[in-house]
Design a protein around this motif. Structure first.
Motif, PDB file in Angstrom:
ATOM      1  N   PRO A 193     -11.756   1.460  -0.572  1.00  0.00           N
ATOM      2  CA  PRO A 193     -11.560   2.424   0.602  1.00  0.00           C
ATOM      3  C   PRO A 193     -12.696   2.680   1.330  1.00  0.00           C
ATOM      4  O   PRO A 193     -12.834   3.233   2.356  1.00  0.00           O
ATOM      5  CB  PRO A 193     -11.085   3.710  -0.274  1.00  0.00           C
ATOM      6  CG  PRO A 193     -10.578   3.189  -1.620  1.00  0.00           C
ATOM      7  CD  PRO A 193     -11.435   1.988  -1.620  1.00  0.00           C
ATOM      8  N   GLU A 194     -13.934   2.462   0.688  1.00  0.00           N
ATOM      9  CA  GLU A 194     -15.287   2.973   1.370  1.00  0.00           C
ATOM     10  C   GLU A 194     -15.610   1.809   2.310  1.00  0.00           C
ATOM     11  O   GLU A 194     -16.082   2.206   3.471  1.00  0.00           O
ATOM     12  CB  GLU A 194     -16.371   2.879   0.304  1.00  0.00           C
ATOM     13  CG  GLU A 194     -16.099   4.139  -0.623  1.00  0.00           C
ATOM     14  CD  GLU A 194     -16.178   5.464  -0.289  1.00  0.00           C
ATOM     15  OE1 GLU A 194     -17.373   5.588   0.553  1.00  0.00           O
ATOM     16  OE2 GLU A 194     -15.642   6.254  -0.388  1.00  0.00           O
ATOM     17  N   ILE A 195     -15.142   0.588   1.974  1.00  0.00           N
ATOM     18  CA  ILE A 195     -15.635  -0.348   2.907  1.00  0.00           C
ATOM     19  C   ILE A 195     -14.568  -1.087   4.034  1.00  0.00           C
ATOM     20  O   ILE A 195     -14.988  -1.272   5.009  1.00  0.00           O
ATOM     21  CB  ILE A 195     -16.340  -1.712   2.274  1.00  0.00           C
ATOM     22  CG1 ILE A 195     -15.000  -2.458   1.494  1.00  0.00           C
ATOM     23  CG2 ILE A 195     -17.223  -1.414   1.301  1.00  0.00           C
ATOM     24  CD1 ILE A 195     -15.221  -3.857   0.691  1.00  0.00           C
ATOM     25  N   ALA A 196     -13.451  -0.386   3.643  1.00  0.00           N
ATOM     26  CA  ALA A 196     -12.380  -0.934   4.481  1.00  0.00           C
ATOM     27  C   ALA A 196     -12.419  -0.515   6.189  1.00  0.00           C
ATOM     28  O   ALA A 196     -12.315  -1.385   7.043  1.00  0.00           O
ATOM     29  CB  ALA A 196     -10.821  -0.405   4.178  1.00  0.00           C
ATOM     30  N   PRO A 197     -12.871   0.915   6.231  1.00  0.00           N
ATOM     31  CA  PRO A 197     -13.219   1.133   7.622  1.00  0.00           C
ATOM     32  C   PRO A 197     -14.354   0.488   8.564  1.00  0.00           C
ATOM     33  O   PRO A 197     -14.316   0.634   9.724  1.00  0.00           O
ATOM     34  CB  PRO A 197     -13.597   2.520   7.431  1.00  0.00           C
ATOM     35  CG  PRO A 197     -13.138   3.088   6.242  1.00  0.00           C
ATOM     36  CD  PRO A 197     -13.200   2.013   5.228  1.00  0.00           C
ATOM     37  N   ARG A 295      -5.485  -0.576 -17.678  1.00  0.00           N
ATOM     38  CA  ARG A 295      -6.311   0.694 -17.267  1.00  0.00           C
ATOM     39  C   ARG A 295      -5.175   1.479 -16.190  1.00  0.00           C
ATOM     40  O   ARG A 295      -5.243   0.915 -14.972  1.00  0.00           O
ATOM     41  CB  ARG A 295      -7.673   0.712 -17.012  1.00  0.00           C
ATOM     42  CG  ARG A 295      -8.161   1.975 -17.004  1.00  0.00           C
ATOM     43  CD  ARG A 295      -9.703   1.957 -16.849  1.00  0.00           C
ATOM     44  NE  ARG A 295     -10.569   2.992 -17.584  1.00  0.00           N
ATOM     45  CZ  ARG A 295     -10.625   4.105 -16.943  1.00  0.00           C
ATOM     46  NH1 ARG A 295     -10.210   4.403 -15.700  1.00  0.00           N
ATOM     47  NH2 ARG A 295     -11.263   5.072 -17.598  1.00  0.00           N
ATOM     48  N   LEU A 296      -4.623   2.791 -16.539  1.00  0.00           N
ATOM     49  CA  LEU A 296      -4.099   3.412 -15.383  1.00  0.00           C
ATOM     50  C   LEU A 296      -5.164   4.017 -14.349  1.00  0.00           C
ATOM     51  O   LEU A 296      -6.285   4.241 -15.038  1.00  0.00           O
ATOM     52  CB  LEU A 296      -3.499   4.746 -16.291  1.00  0.00           C
ATOM     53  CG  LEU A 296      -2.919   5.914 -15.234  1.00  0.00           C
ATOM     54  CD1 LEU A 296      -1.615   5.350 -14.509  1.00  0.00           C
ATOM     55  CD2 LEU A 296      -2.652   6.942 -16.506  1.00  0.00           C
ATOM     56  N   LEU A 297      -5.100   4.010 -13.350  1.00  0.00           N
ATOM     57  CA  LEU A 297      -5.907   4.203 -12.206  1.00  0.00           C
ATOM     58  C   LEU A 297      -5.684   5.599 -11.380  1.00  0.00           C
ATOM     59  O   LEU A 297      -4.574   5.872 -11.290  1.00  0.00           O
ATOM     60  CB  LEU A 297      -6.161   3.040 -11.092  1.00  0.00           C
ATOM     61  CG  LEU A 297      -6.321   1.590 -11.603  1.00  0.00           C
ATOM     62  CD1 LEU A 297      -6.399   0.648 -10.575  1.00  0.00           C
ATOM     63  CD2 LEU A 297      -7.703   1.781 -12.543  1.00  0.00           C
ATOM     64  N   LEU A 298      -6.745   6.388 -11.302  1.00  0.00           N
ATOM     65  CA  LEU A 298      -6.541   7.527 -10.491  1.00  0.00           C
ATOM     66  C   LEU A 298      -7.407   7.477  -9.151  1.00  0.00           C
ATOM     67  O   LEU A 298      -8.425   7.244  -9.146  1.00  0.00           O
ATOM     68  CB  LEU A 298      -7.083   8.620 -11.274  1.00  0.00           C
ATOM     69  CG  LEU A 298      -6.620   9.050 -12.757  1.00  0.00           C
ATOM     70  CD1 LEU A 298      -7.168  10.250 -13.195  1.00  0.00           C
ATOM     71  CD2 LEU A 298      -5.012   9.335 -12.803  1.00  0.00           C
ATOM     72  N   THR A 299      -6.506   7.626  -8.149  1.00  0.00           N
ATOM     73  CA  THR A 299      -7.221   7.341  -6.825  1.00  0.00           C
ATOM     74  C   THR A 299      -6.291   8.076  -5.620  1.00  0.00           C
ATOM     75  O   THR A 299      -5.043   7.741  -5.824  1.00  0.00           O
ATOM     76  CB  THR A 299      -7.467   6.020  -6.292  1.00  0.00           C
ATOM     77  OG1 THR A 299      -7.814   5.714  -4.828  1.00  0.00           O
ATOM     78  CG2 THR A 299      -6.212   4.893  -6.766  1.00  0.00           C
ATOM     79  N   ASN A 300      -6.927   8.767  -4.689  1.00  0.00           N
ATOM     80  CA  ASN A 300      -6.096   9.204  -3.651  1.00  0.00           C
ATOM     81  C   ASN A 300      -6.298   8.172  -2.142  1.00  0.00           C
ATOM     82  O   ASN A 300      -5.697   8.646  -1.324  1.00  0.00           O
ATOM     83  CB  ASN A 300      -6.605  10.523  -3.123  1.00  0.00           C
ATOM     84  CG  ASN A 300      -6.611  11.423  -4.509  1.00  0.00           C
ATOM     85  OD1 ASN A 300      -5.569  11.470  -5.289  1.00  0.00           O
ATOM     86  ND2 ASN A 300      -7.414  12.416  -4.584  1.00  0.00           N
ATOM     87  N   ASP A 301      -7.260   7.189  -2.272  1.00  0.00           N
ATOM     88  CA  ASP A 301      -7.443   6.654  -1.222  1.00  0.00           C
ATOM     89  C   ASP A 301      -7.189   5.094  -1.362  1.00  0.00           C
ATOM     90  O   ASP A 301      -7.068   4.380  -0.150  1.00  0.00           O
ATOM     91  CB  ASP A 301      -9.015   6.343  -1.181  1.00  0.00           C
ATOM     92  CG  ASP A 301      -9.817   7.707  -1.468  1.00  0.00           C
ATOM     93  OD1 ASP A 301      -9.402   8.801  -1.197  1.00  0.00           O
ATOM     94  OD2 ASP A 301     -10.754   7.712  -2.006  1.00  0.00           O
TER      95      ASP A 301
END
Ligand code: NAP
Length: 493
Positions: A193-197, A295-301
Motif C-alpha cells: 500500500p505504501e509503494i502502490a501510489p 498467519r492471519l493478517l491485520l490491515t486496512n490498506d
C-alpha cells in the motif's frame, strides 16, 4: 565454590542477539545481580528484527502496549500499533535506560559455542576470531532473521534491480517504475500500500490468499499518552485487555470451531465489503484453508491497494523469471524494472547458522535436523545451561513475542537463581521430560488449524509437524514457565 561465585569469579552469561529477547534477558539479569553478562549482536545497533526490517509501512500488528516488555513500559507510543521506527527507538532506548552499552558488542556475530562438561563452561567464538568463556548461553536470535528468495527457474537471469523486503534498498527509485512484488504475506501487505501510489505499474504475484481482518488502529492523542505515562495502571490495564483479546484467537487456532467461525465470518464480511464490485479480486482473495492456518493478517490498506488502476494481482504458481520480467501463473511474461521479494524467511534453524556443540560434542542443528524441539521451548537435553529464547513451539500467529520471551526469561532467571543457591555448575533438562513435552506438543497440535487447516506454512516442517507454534493458551505457557520444576532437570555440582 559458594553461592553465585564459582571460586573467586562471578558467573557470566553470553546473550546472542540484541532484540526484545536479548535485551529483556540482559535487563532481568542486571536487576537480579547474580550474574555478569555480555550481549553479542551481529548488526550495527540493537533492535533485532526491527532494525533489519525497514521497508515502507513496516510496523507491528500486535498493539504496542502489549508488544513491549512489562518491566520497561515507559515508551510513549504514538498509536495503538506503533510503526517500526518507534519500536526500534524503544529498543535502542532500553540500551540507554538500563545502561547496557558497556555490555553490548555490536557488529559481532557469534559463530560457534562449545560446552565443556568437565568445567561446566561454554566457550563462545565470534566472527572477529575472539573466544570467551561463559557459564550460561542465552540465544535470542529470533525466528525471522534469515531472508529467503525462492529458487525459481531463470532467477539469475533477471537484469533489473531486485531486493528482499528485509533488505529494502532505498537507492532503488520506484517512482514511475514497473515493479513486481512476489509474495503476499505479513510484510508485503504492509509495503504494497505504501509503494502502490508511487510506482508506474505494480504486478503482485500471490501463491495463496491470506485471511485478513481490519486493523483496529488509531493514534493516541496527547492527553491519552500523558495518561499512559502518569498512570502505570492504565498501561497494565491496556496490556491485560489486549492480552485477553489476542488470546481469543488462541481458541480459534487450537480447535474451537465456534471461535474459528466467528473470525471467519468477520474476515469474509470485511473482504466482501472492501472489494465490493470486484468479483475478480474477491475470488482471488478468498483463502481455501482454515483461518489462522497461515498467519492471519491485520490491515486496512491492502484491499484498497488491490483496487488501484495501476495494480494487478496474479494468483497461482509462478512459472519463472526472465532477463526482463516475471512469467506469471498464466504463462504470460510481464516486463518489470524492479522485483521485490516479500517471500519470507528460512525459519527452520532457530539458532542457525551458529554452531552450538553440547556436552557430548554434538551440534545442535544436527541434533535437531528437520525436527527442532526444546522443553518449554527453551531447554534442550545435552545442552546444559543453554536457554533458547523464542525457541521451538513458542510462536503462535496471534501472540506478542516479547510477552512469550518474558515467560522464558522468567524461567531462565529462576534457573540461574537455583544454580547460585545450590552452587551447581550446570543444569540440564532430562531426556524423558523433553520427550514428554514433545509428545504433548504433537498430541495437542493435531487439532490445531496449523496442522489440520489444509495449508502449508513456515509453522510446520517438511513432514507437516508443528515445530514453531505453542498449541495452547498463553496463560498456560506463562504458568508452566513461571519456575524451574527440579523434577525436569538434572543439577550438576
Ligand atoms: P511470509 O509470511 O512467510 O510470506 C511469504 C510470502 O511469500 C507468502 O505469500 C508466500 O506464499 C510467498 N512465497 C514464498 N515462496 C514462494 C514461491 N516460491 N512462489 C511464490 N510465492 C512464494 O513472509 P513475511 O511476509 O516476510 O512474514 C514473515 C513473518 O514475519 C510473518 O508470518 C509474521 O510472523 C512476521 N511479520 C510480522 C509482522 C507484524 O506486523 N507483526 C509484519 C511482518 C512480518 P504462500 O502463502 O503460498 O506460502
Amino acid at each position: 565454590m559458594s553461592g553465585g561465585q564459582r571460586g573467586a569469579r562471578k558467573r557470566r552469561a553470553a546473550i546472542v542477539g540484541a532484540g526484545f529477547g536479548g535485551l529483556g534477558a540482559a535487563i532481568r539479569l542486571q536487576q537480579q545481580g547474580l550474574m555478569d553478562f555480555e550481549i553479542f549482536e551481529r548488526g550495527a545497533s540493537a533492535g533485532g528484527v526491527w532494525r533489519a526490517n525497514t521497508y515502507p509501512g513496516a510496523g507491528c500488528d500486535v498493539p504496542s502496549h502489549y508488544y513491549s516488555l512489562s518491566f520497561a513500559p515507559g515508551h510513549r507510543w504514538s498509536r495503538r500499533f506503533a510503526p517500526q521506527t518507534e519500536i526500534l527507538d524503544y529498543l535502542k532506548g532500553l540500551v540507554d535506560e538500563f545502561g547496557l552499552a558497556p555490555h553490548l558488542h555490536l557488529n559481532t556475530e557469534v559463530t560457534s559455542a562449545q560446552f565443556d562438561q568437565a568445567r561446566g563452561l561454554w566457550t563462545v567464538e565470534t566472527g572477529d576470531g575472539q573466544s570467551r568463556e561463559f557459564d550460561v548461553l542465552i540465544t535470542a536470535c529470533g525466528q525471522l532473521t534469515n531472508p529467503t528468495i525462492p529458487a525459481l527457474p531463470g532467477l539469475e537471469q533477471f537484469a533489473g534491480e531486485s531486493f528482499h523486503s528485509a533488505y529494502w534498498n532505498r537507492d532503488v527509485a520506484l517512482a514511475g517504475k514497473r515493479v513486481a512484488v512476489i509474495g503476499t504475506g505479513a510484510s508485503a501487505i504492509q509495503f504494497v500500500p505504501e509503494i502502490a501510489p508511487q510506482v508506474g505499474h505494480l504486478d503482485i504475484y500471490q501463491r495463496s490468499a491470506s485471511w485478513i481482518l481490519p486493523k483496529p488502529d488509531r493514534s493516541y492523542p496527547e492527553w491519552e499518552r500523558k495518561l499512559f505515562r502518569r498512570f502505570p495502571l492504565r498501561v497494565a490495564a491496556a496490556r491485560a485487555g489486549f492480552f485477553a483479546a489476542y488470546d481469543l484467537l488462541t481458541y480459534a487456532f487450537t480447535g474451537n470451531r465456534m471461535a474459528g467461525n466467528v473470525i471467519r465470518k468477520l474476515a469474509d464480511g470485511y473482504r466482501n465489503y472492501a472489494l465490493k464490485g470486484r468479483a475478480d479480486l474477491i475470488d482471488k482473495m478468498t483463502p481455501h484453508y482454515d483461518i489462522g492456518c497461515k498467519r492471519l493478517l491485520l490491515t486496512n490498506d491492502w484491499y484498497p491497494a488491490l483496487r488501484r488502476d495501476n495494480v494487478a494481482l496474479h494468483h497461482g504458481k509462478l512459472q519463472g523469471i526472465t532477463a526482463n520480467g516475471v512469467i506469471g501463473p498464466d504463462g504470460v511474461e510481464r516486463a518489470v524494472d524492479v522485483i521485490i521479494w516479500g517471500t519470507g524467511f528460512d525459519t527452520g534453524g532457530f539458532v542457525a547458522p551458529m554452531k552450538i556443540r553440547g556436552a557430548d560434542g554434538r551440534e545442535l542443528n544436527e541434533v535437531w535436523g528437520d525436527r527442532p524441539e526444546a522443553f518449554l521451548g527453551t531447554s534442550v537435553t545435552g545442552f546444559p545451561n543453554l536457554f533458547v529464547l523464542y525457541g521451538p513451539n513458542t510462536n503462535h500467529g496471534s501472540a506478542s513475542i516479547p510477552y512469550v520471551e518474558e515467560c522464558q526469561i522468567r524461567l531462565m532467571i529462576d534457573a540461574v537463581k537455583r544454580l547460585h543457591e545450590g552452587g551447581y555448575r550446570y543444569l540440564d533438562v532430562k531426556p524423558e521430560s523433553q520427550a514428554r513435552w514433545r509428545a504433548e506438543i504433537e498430541r495437542r497440535s493435531e487439532k490445531t488449524t496449523w496442522v489440520a487447516g489444509g495449508c502449508s506454512s513456515w509453522y510446520l516442517n517438511q513432514d507437516g509437524v508443528n515445530t514453531h507454534n505453542w498449541p495452547g493458551e498463553w496463560i498456560e505457557f506463562r504458568r508452566r514457565t513461571n519456575a524451574v520444576d527440579p523434577r525436569d532437570y538434572r543439577f550438576v555440582a
